[in-house]
Design an enzyme around this catalytic site. Structure first.
Site, PDB file in Angstrom:
ATOM      1  N   CYS A  70       0.105  -9.650  17.277  1.00 44.33           N
ATOM      2  CA  CYS A  70       0.110 -10.775  18.233  1.00 44.33           C
ATOM      3  C   CYS A  70      -0.976 -11.766  17.878  1.00 44.33           C
ATOM      4  O   CYS A  70      -0.788 -12.980  17.979  1.00 44.33           O
ATOM      5  CB  CYS A  70      -0.118 -10.276  19.661  1.00 44.33           C
ATOM      6  SG  CYS A  70       1.085  -9.049  20.183  1.00 44.33           S
ATOM      7  N   CYS A 110      -3.146  -6.297  20.350  1.00 44.83           N
ATOM      8  CA  CYS A 110      -2.136  -6.100  19.307  1.00 44.83           C
ATOM      9  C   CYS A 110      -2.399  -7.026  18.112  1.00 44.83           C
ATOM     10  O   CYS A 110      -2.368  -8.252  18.239  1.00 44.83           O
ATOM     11  CB  CYS A 110      -0.756  -6.361  19.918  1.00 44.83           C
ATOM     12  SG  CYS A 110       0.453  -7.029  18.807  1.00 44.83           S
TER      13      CYS A 110
END
Ligand SMILES: Cc1cc2nc3c(=O)[nH]c(=O)nc-3n(C[C@H](O)[C@H](O)[C@H](O)COP(=O)(O)OP(=O)(O)OC[C@H]3O[C@@H](n4cnc5c(N)ncnc54)[C@H](O)[C@@H]3O)c2cc1C
Length: 493
Positions: free
Chosen positions: A58, A55
């Protein structure tokens, strides 16, 4: 958070990681270590970040999270023992169930709570009351730390430096603080033995003194892993330091064996000093941890061991405490004892009043030299807030506190006994590590019987006969309960 991120920022993040020369501060958890780590942590709170390694948001968030984790995690933590910062990769298959339990709906998603609440815990979006909360404003390091500060009423800053913690407020009248001292006791034990081994302090004249202190640790150290490590060291002692060690020309000890001798195991926290943390980098720490260790031993012994504990402690400090003034003063106080200890209470109270004599002396010295820790001035202990029933009154003529000594002993046994070890017991750490097996485990099992030291000593002795002359010698000592003559006292013991 939005999961959208730009390719450029990913590249920036990757190159940042490549540049960084330290491992991550946040602890990576997964389904196999989640429970153990959160059970064992000394921290009062935990943050768990659920993320996915693919991600982009992230990855961009990671430096923010790490900036905060730097303050709380690892051996150089600026504020250790308060918050454990962790992360769980939900893109790893092994963590599927774990992430489901916390209803992770987006990445990254951060949770806050007391560590035990995460163990066996869960979270659901519509749950009305939960011990675990979602951190809803953590987009940047600043905002995450603000959120935490709001929860704790603290004023942590991202630029806080280790030991720049003058804001640290004294914990002396907070009874609950002592539960954290278990980690300091472990660290003090490890530090003491690192010093002894590192400075090659084991000499023919101090050998027996170390053996005696190790015996005390095996039976009564409040930490299971230190009892276990002490037992191992005791068992290898004959091999490492045979009595002819000093008479041969080959006095080089096997460095490999030495480096394996980590008396409380390799996982003991280092450089943390939680209960014993000073507001300056050169105050408290090891010497505070050593006092706490000595007191915690004094309240765990039985009457029949009181003279032995006194001798072992006096000799240990005399031979191995590498502070000349401290060991000399302590030696004087040991030598001034003219009667034999028959009761555990008498020994524990002697140590308490001896420590108070040191406090009294140092309070004057530190006040005149300005060398004390301003947040932790030396005082006669325990303060009234900690133990009101310990105080009977004040003798104005002799300028002395009148103590109720029975109440002081009751307080000491509760404080350094049950309460100090409560974190361990509650978290069921004791007895978890059974990887070694064999006779050593038998010894550890036996010494776990803190309240029946004689039985423990005998069990250890029986098991330890297999481990050389030293152990058998110890057995004979334990069985006959005839103690050595204290080298610094005229007493017959
Ligand atoms: C055996 C020994 C002898 C020492 N002698 C000297 C010396 O001669 N000169 C010198 O400069 N330093 C000496 N030190 C160091 C000094 O006593 C302190 O350990 C150090 O200054 C750090 O102080 P602290 O504020 O952390 O509290 P410490 O005195 O280290 O005490 C640690 C904790 O024990 C508790 N405590 C305090 N008093 C008592 C008590 N009476 N009974 C039970 N618990 C108590 C408190 O919670 C306190 O925070 C000695 C240390 C040891 C272990």
């Amino acid at each position: 958070f939005s999961i959208i991120g730009s390719r450029r920022s990913i590249l920036r993040e990757v190159s940042n990681n490549e540049k960084s020369d330290h491992p991550d501060y946040a602890v990576e958890l997964n389904a196999t270590n989640f429970v153990d780590v959160l059970k064992d942590t000394p921290a009062t709170f935990a943050v768990v970040e659920f993320f996915a390694h693919w991600c982009p948001a992230c990855r961009n968030y990671k430096p923010h999270y790490e900036k905060v984790a730097r303050l709380f995690n690892g051996p150089d933590a600026v504020h250790p023992g308060i918050i454990l910062m962790t992360r769980v990769d939900c893109a790893s298959k092994i963590n599927n169930k774990l992430c489901d339990k916390f209803s992770v709906g987006h990445y990254p998603m951060l949770f806050w709570g007391h560590p035990p609440k995460f163990v066996g815990g869960s979270w659901e979006p519509k749950q009305e009351k939960s011990d675990i909360s979602v951190i809803d404003d953590a987009r940047t390091a600043d905002r995450l730390l603000n959120w935490i500060n709001k929860q704790l009423g603290s004023s942590f800053g991202l630029d806080d430096q280790k030991f720049g913690n003058e804001h640290l407020s004294s914990n002396i009248s907070d009874f609950g603080q002592i539960v954290k001292a278990i980690y300091d006791v472990e660290e003090a034990t490890s530090t003491a033995f690192d010093i002894i081994l590192g400075h090659k302090m084991i000499k023919p004249e101090s050998r027996v003194s170390l053996i005696k202190f190790l015996q005390l640790l095996v039976a009564h150290h409040p930490s299971m892993r230190c009892r276990k490590g002490s037992a191992k060291l005791l068992m290898s002692f004959d091999d490492l330091y045979p009595t002819d060690f000093w008479s041969t020309n080959e006095q080089e000890i096997d460095e490999v064996s030495l480096s394996n001798l980590q008396i409380c195991g390799k996982d003991v926290p280092r450089g943390q000093w939680i209960f014993c943390r000073g507001s300056k980098n050169d105050t408290r720490g090891f010497s505070c941890g050593l006092w706490v260790l000595l007191h915690s031993l004094s309240v765990r012994i039985e009457d029949g061991e009181s003279q032995f504990a006194f001798n072992a402690t006096c000799d240990f400090v005399y031979n191995f405490f590498i502070c000349e003034e401290c060991r000399q003063h302590f030696y004087k106080m040991c030598s001034s004892v003219s009667s034999t200890f028959h009761k555990a209470q008498d020994y524990a109270l002697w140590l308490w009043s001896t420590h108070n004599q040191v406090n009294d002396r140092l309070s004057k010295e530190e006040a005149s030299l300005g060398t004390g820790d301003p947040e932790f001035p030396k005082t006669i202990w325990p303060p009234k807030q900690l133990c009101p029933s310990c105080y009977l009154g004040y003798d104005y003529r002799n300028k002395k506190i009148e103590w109720n000594q029975d109440e002081v002993y009751k307080f000491l046994t509760n404080y350094y006994g049950k309460t100090l070890a409560s974190l361990y017991r509650d978290k069921n750490i004791v007895g978890n590590d059974r990887t070694d097996g064999g006779a050593e485990d038998l010894i550890v099992e036996a010494t776990n019987a803190v309240v029946v030291p004689l039985g423990a000593a005998l069990a250890i002795a029986i098991a330890s006969c297999a481990f050389g002359a030293l152990a058998c010698y110890w057995r004979s000592q334990q069985k006959s309960r005839k103690y050595f003559r204290h080298p610094h006292s005229s007493k017959s013991i």
